[in-house]
Design a protein around this motif. Structure first.
Motif, PDB file in Angstrom:
ATOM      1  N   TYR A 165       0.098   5.689   6.783  1.00  0.00           N
ATOM      2  CA  TYR A 165      -0.775   4.515   6.886  1.00  0.00           C
ATOM      3  C   TYR A 165      -0.742   3.776   8.225  1.00  0.00           C
ATOM      4  O   TYR A 165      -1.742   3.117   8.562  1.00  0.00           O
ATOM      5  N   LEU A 189     -10.521   1.744   1.896  1.00  0.00           N
ATOM      6  CA  LEU A 189      -9.750   0.578   2.319  1.00  0.00           C
ATOM      7  C   LEU A 189     -10.331  -0.705   1.736  1.00  0.00           C
ATOM      8  O   LEU A 189      -9.589  -1.591   1.289  1.00  0.00           O
ATOM      9  N   LEU A 221       0.853  -1.185   0.000  1.00  0.00           N
ATOM     10  CA  LEU A 221       0.000   0.000   0.000  1.00  0.00           C
ATOM     11  C   LEU A 221       0.889   1.235   0.000  1.00  0.00           C
ATOM     12  O   LEU A 221       1.704   1.411   0.902  1.00  0.00           O
ATOM     13  N   TYR A 277      -9.285  -0.922  -1.900  1.00  0.00           N
ATOM     14  CA  TYR A 277      -7.866  -1.183  -2.141  1.00  0.00           C
ATOM     15  C   TYR A 277      -7.416  -2.557  -1.626  1.00  0.00           C
ATOM     16  O   TYR A 277      -6.511  -3.173  -2.194  1.00  0.00           O
ATOM     17  N   GLN A 316      -0.291  -1.444  -4.705  1.00  0.00           N
ATOM     18  CA  GLN A 316      -1.639  -0.855  -4.712  1.00  0.00           C
ATOM     19  C   GLN A 316      -1.554   0.627  -4.359  1.00  0.00           C
ATOM     20  O   GLN A 316      -1.250   0.989  -3.219  1.00  0.00           O
ATOM     21  N   LEU A 319      -6.150   8.391   0.622  1.00  0.00           N
ATOM     22  CA  LEU A 319      -6.003   8.040   2.042  1.00  0.00           C
ATOM     23  C   LEU A 319      -5.232   9.101   2.823  1.00  0.00           C
ATOM     24  O   LEU A 319      -5.581   9.403   3.966  1.00  0.00           O
ATOM     25  N   CYS A 335      -2.964   3.969  -3.195  1.00  0.00           N
ATOM     26  CA  CYS A 335      -4.108   4.261  -2.306  1.00  0.00           C
ATOM     27  C   CYS A 335      -4.458   5.739  -2.380  1.00  0.00           C
ATOM     28  O   CYS A 335      -4.234   6.496  -1.423  1.00  0.00           O
TER      29      CYS A 335
END
Length: 271
Positions: A192, A170, A118, A173, A147, A152, A149
């Protein structure tokens, strides 16, 4: 100016995400003077060009050097990927510690051989990340699923850690990673870790299991400590301090310190 043990350690991020790294440094090096710079007025970095990130990073490093620092922690994956080489080139004698996604520890942790990463689009599109992914995949045969994100960081900056919008993103993803049997997740952005509980909850709801979650803040602290020790720059006194700077609202950063870390340092807003 020669660096001395009682000089400060500068730590910067595009916003409040670097507080997830600061908490490790503050806990493990309580004697040190820490200066935290949140560039929230220019956040997020993930949608900026590499040239813009380099420009901001050099400006922040220059400001912190003017406050008499002995080391600089780039507590931002995106800024590390884009700008750490430029910082090291500009100030070759400065201790500079960056942060990068924990692909190596994730590969060691994974049993399925599939790891989700992420991160921001900027980090994932950087040459530094591509080289790291290629190296670790070659060494371990683990498959990484990057991935991006999007969105976020903005939500975390607003302290929306459990809002319906955050949970919805969330789910979007994480679902494809879990469908491909990722059993380990790398938090490739320092923002994160503040979503760690939400991520675990969403994963449990989607797949019935909670993957291992890799946060590299502790590894950064160990590397910083090693470099300070090597130059005899650890502060021998026990009167550490903490101060914050932000390019946005001082009250917003003060609230983040208080709510996320239970700390109340003096914070200055910069134009």
């Amino acid at each position: 100016m020669p660096m001395t043990a009682d000089a400060a350690i500068g730590i910067f991020d595009s916003g409040i995400g670097g507080l997830s790294v600061l908490r490790h440094i503050h806990a493990n090096l309580p004697s040190e003077h820490l200066l935290y710079f949140a560039d929230s007025g220019y956040a997020p970095y993930g949608d900026k060009t590499e040239a813009e990130i380099v420009e901001r990073s050099l400006a922040i490093a220059s400001f912190l050097l003017a406050q008499n620092i002995k080391a600089l922690v780039v507590a931002c994956n995106t800024a590390t990927a884009a700008a750490i080489q430029a910082i090291r080139t500009r100030w070759p004698n400065l201790i500079v510690v960056g942060i990068e996604p924990g692909l190596k520890p994730a590969a060691q942790q994974s049993k399925s051989g599939v790891v989700g990463v992420l991160a921001t689009r900027s980090t994932l599109s950087s040459k530094r990340f591509a080289a790291l992914q290629q190296q670790v995949e070659s060494d371990t045969q683990v498959r990484f699923l990057p991935q991006a994100c999007v969105g976020l960081v903005d939500l975390i900056e607003k302290a929306e850690l459990y809002s319906p919008t955050t949970i919805g993103l969330l789910e979007r993803y994480l679902a494809p990673l879990l469908e491909q049997e990722a059993d380990t997740l790398v938090l490739g952005c320092t923002h994160y870790p503040f979503l760690r509980e939400a991520i675990a909850s969403v994963c449990l709801r989607i797949s019935g299991t909670t993957p291992a979650i890799i946060d590299t803040g502790d590894a950064v602290t160990r590397q910083l400590t090693r470099l300070l020790q090597a130059r005899t720059l650890l502060n021998p006194n026990d009167a550490g301090s903490l101060r914050g700077y932000t390019t946005a609202s001082s009250s917003t950063l003060q609230h983040a310190f208080s709510s996320l870390l239970k700390l109340k340092p003096e914070v200055s807003a910069l134009a």
